[in-house]
Design an enzyme around this catalytic site. Sequence first.
Site, short mmCIF file in Angstrom:
data_model
loop_
_atom_site.label_atom_id
_atom_site.label_comp_id
_atom_site.label_asym_id
_atom_site.label_seq_id
_atom_site.Cartn_x
_atom_site.Cartn_y
_atom_site.Cartn_z
N GLU A 127 9.75 0.45 -12.00
CA GLU A 127 10.56 1.45 -12.68
C GLU A 127 9.64 2.42 -13.43
O GLU A 127 8.49 2.09 -13.69
CB GLU A 127 11.51 0.76 -13.67
CG GLU A 127 12.49 -0.15 -12.96
CD GLU A 127 13.64 -0.57 -13.86
OE1 GLU A 127 13.57 -0.32 -15.08
OE2 GLU A 127 14.59 -1.15 -13.31
N PRO A 128 10.18 3.58 -13.79
CA PRO A 128 9.35 4.56 -14.49
C PRO A 128 8.69 3.98 -15.74
O PRO A 128 7.56 4.30 -16.07
CB PRO A 128 10.34 5.67 -14.86
CG PRO A 128 11.45 5.55 -13.87
CD PRO A 128 11.53 4.11 -13.51
N SER A 132 5.04 -3.42 -12.36
CA SER A 132 5.41 -4.69 -11.75
C SER A 132 5.90 -5.69 -12.79
O SER A 132 5.99 -6.87 -12.53
CB SER A 132 4.21 -5.26 -11.00
OG SER A 132 3.80 -4.33 -10.03
N ARG A 243 1.60 -10.53 -2.02
CA ARG A 243 0.18 -10.36 -2.34
C ARG A 243 -0.72 -10.73 -1.16
O ARG A 243 -1.79 -10.17 -1.01
CB ARG A 243 -0.19 -11.23 -3.55
CG ARG A 243 0.38 -10.72 -4.84
CD ARG A 243 -0.35 -11.30 -6.03
NE ARG A 243 -0.06 -12.70 -6.27
CZ ARG A 243 0.88 -13.15 -7.11
NH1 ARG A 243 1.63 -12.32 -7.77
NH2 ARG A 243 1.05 -14.44 -7.29
N GLN A 279 -34.45 -0.74 4.30
CA GLN A 279 -33.91 -1.85 3.54
C GLN A 279 -32.79 -1.42 2.59
O GLN A 279 -31.84 -2.18 2.36
CB GLN A 279 -35.04 -2.52 2.74
CG GLN A 279 -34.69 -3.93 2.36
CD GLN A 279 -35.80 -4.58 1.58
OE1 GLN A 279 -36.15 -4.13 0.50
NE2 GLN A 279 -36.35 -5.63 2.14
N GLU A 363 1.76 -3.62 -5.99
CA GLU A 363 2.12 -5.05 -5.93
C GLU A 363 1.29 -5.86 -6.93
O GLU A 363 0.79 -6.93 -6.61
CB GLU A 363 2.02 -5.58 -4.50
CG GLU A 363 3.06 -4.91 -3.61
CD GLU A 363 3.35 -5.65 -2.31
OE1 GLU A 363 3.18 -6.88 -2.30
OE2 GLU A 363 3.76 -4.99 -1.35
N GLY A 364 1.17 -5.31 -8.12
CA GLY A 364 0.40 -5.98 -9.17
C GLY A 364 -1.03 -5.49 -9.18
O GLY A 364 -1.78 -5.75 -8.25
#
Lengths: 379, 247, 322
Positions: A127-128, A132, A243, A279, A363-364
């Site tokens: 939501e605004p 999450s 997740r 390298q 998602e977090g």
Amino acid sequence: MNFNFSEEQIMIQQAARDYAQRELIKDVLERDATSTFPAQHVKALSELGLMGMMVSPDYDGGGMDTVSYVLAMEELSKIDAGTSVIVSVNNSLVCFGLEKYGSEKQKEKYLKPLARGQKIGAFLLSEPEAGSDATSQRTTAEDKGDYYLVNGTKNWITNANSASTYILIAQTHPEKKHKGINVLIVDKDSPGISLGPHEDKMGMRSSDTHSVMFTDVKVPKENRIREDGFGFTFAMKVLEAGRIGIAAQALGIASGAFERATSYAKERKTFGTTIGNHQAIAFKLADMAVKIENARNLCLKAAWLKDQNQPFGVASAMAKQYAADIAMEVTTEAVQIHGGYGYVKEYHVERLMREAKLTQIYEGTSEIQKIIISRKLLK
Amino acid sequence: MKILVLIGNVPDTTTKIKFNSEKTALDASGVQWIINPWDELALTRAMELKENSAGAIEMVVVATVGRQETEATLRKALAIGADKAIRIDTEPKDGFYVASQLAPVAGGYDLIFAGIEASDYNGAAVGGMLAELLGIHSISSVSGLQLEGGQITINREIDGGSQTVKMTTPLMAIVQKGIAKEPRIPAMRGIMMARSKPLEVIPAIEVDVLTSFESFSLPPAKAACKKVPEDQAKTLIYMLRDEAKVL
Amino acid sequence: MSVLVYTENWDGKFKKISFELASYAVALAEQMKVPAVALSLGKVDETELKKLGNYGIESIMSDTNENYIGLDNQAIAKAVAIAAEKAGANVILIAHSNLGKAIAPRLSIKLKAGLVTAIHGLPLSLQPFTVLKNVFTNKAVGKVLVHAEKKVLTLAANSFGSQENIVTTIINHFDAGLSNTDFATKIEQTNKVTGKVLLSDADIVVSGGRGMKGPENWAPLEELAELLGAGTACSRPVSDEGWRPHSEHVGQTGKMIAPNLYFAFGISGAIQHLGGVSSSKVIVAVNKDPEAPIFEAADYGIVGDVFKVIPQFIEAVKEIKS
């Protein structure tokens, strides 16, 4: 202990790879440039059974395990995370939640077309005022007897426009705080639903992300999943599974960038030899390889735990946090290895870098994942 | 009606080819095995024919000559849609040996598909040899195949153009690019169903080989490319005439 | 004992590969100390047949049955087998062409002969019979032993070259005795490539890749090809996109070619493409990407815009020709 994949898992990985390398690659730059939804690809991925691959065949799914899902997500994401996020949301948020917690009637009506990929789903939590954080839901679902009356706004919704089925998290009993939250199945064409403008995102530009506004939307009671107040538990459980999808996506973004950087390092010459022979570049590649291998092992471990019906919440948080963070690091290094070429779109790595950023956020966020991990440690 | 598709197991086309230290055989370590690309196109076309045949084609069978490790490619063929797989349990030696192993199981099919060659030893032999052993007609360089009743309409490439021809069953169609647009990717459902489809393993028969590879070598490394600046492109043409002597 | 060489014709005219094959047969026969005999199937007139004499062929068996024009795989294999028996041939040479690939395996079974396809160069040894062929799509060369007494060999195009060697030729009429029922292939329609150089015959091939940006841009490439008398070809993405016909696709899953000169315009040079063209004697690459792998395989290269380079090439070729 066995690190070998089954013949089937390898076949699924190859199928996803073939599709990604043969088809997704064709117009990925154009879709990124124009923010075009990959409708044709979603259709083709449905035909391949990748949109509902973990759903049981009883509900028209592919019946595959989560390890296969991780392998497929990695392959798709190597080429186009904007498409793979659509796959992830449909599989691990929407289908997973419906199959695990939905009633037989709900599965029949909603899960089957989603598992077949005929319809796409979206998961409406953010939501605004709260990302999450599922405890502070301002969207309300007022109990009106035989229906809920929904009002409020959801933000950053993947598949908002292309989806037909919404899984909505909303508050019914504010006084009960998170125990008052419900989860409802909402038809997107219900009266009172409107979409905000297509978000002009930094990366994953082909997926359609919008805010969704609910104004007096009536949702029949029968569309509530499980008992009154189950919404918070539902959201937490679904996010645990989701997740894994995003972790595998981040892994794919990293390994896609790594593959490009490696082949570039073998081709590009400076000071009379390929840059891979310097390298400075060789060690970068070694560091990238170790990070990717770690991320892959974390993803597969979380998937394996889920397949064994063991708790996987912490494992999936570790996989998601680590894979997302190293995706950012690896893609940044891939751009660096490419030098000036890395900064132009044609070489793909700058796009992968933009896509990687989102995996640390949605998602977090990585910080949220660390909260989940540390809380478990300190319990 | 029954279709047989011959399947070869070859290293992925992007494989960097290496040989053992005696240079007598491929160093197969790290090699990813795939269905021979032409065979995969043939299988794709066979599946399309079956799906459009309204039941007239009862089954599509795939067969290979190889050891157990080739079962992965057969399972993939089953996942793509073949109804049954046959593996003849021996090393694929030369073309004659392979065709002779296939002959006892290849009878009774109306249509047999073979790829024009295999991308490993490029033998271009098995399809034609098997047709001769079975005593059936064959047609090669096939780039299109349609079925109507017992009639087969074929597009084939000839040296100097292309032709549309009609053939009847039984027929060996030796196919090349164009027979199907793209090889089919197996769907999840197909992969799942492949588990329960039959994969028959048949012992090899005794056959002498007629040819064998004594050794292999890699082509010599090329000299560095001579580069000419874009705005002096014309000089390159003169170099081709005066230096390379190819114009 | 003899070497029998099947010299294919198309519409009564020998193909370029037939003369190369004749030269190879004569050289091989000399190595084996046996005569070389050519076999011609179909309507080929005497003047055309005698052209084989320019390449050292002293004896020709000619079966002028008109049905051969149908290119029926089984019938032609049968006719060659009958001719081979008649000529007492222990080596049968065939072009590695579409037709050659079609009949050689059938023929080898009929004669119980060892088959080696797409060979290049004369045998390294006759006892044991040892020849070279490319394997893994030109990524390696294999040394093949033939254990059978009879051998059927197909020769890779442009691998030997034709060598003029004018001799007197005797044409012997030959009838393989095939009846109409031997010919099962019914031709409905033939589309000949006309006014164009056949890819398989071309000494020079001009090829375009994705860097050509679209089918509408092929005109300059075709103009260059015409000036050079070259065949036109393309890379896989180009034929997959339908910009050019599949018959022009060269590479691992398309055609393998070995011209004297190969121009690659806007082709990056994926390993599968290189497999199909790496036997070319000279490769010229034009690509805007200096890192394109095609430059590893090329003898001459220009890092630049194909649309700026091709007109300069056209101009230079015109200068050379005038």
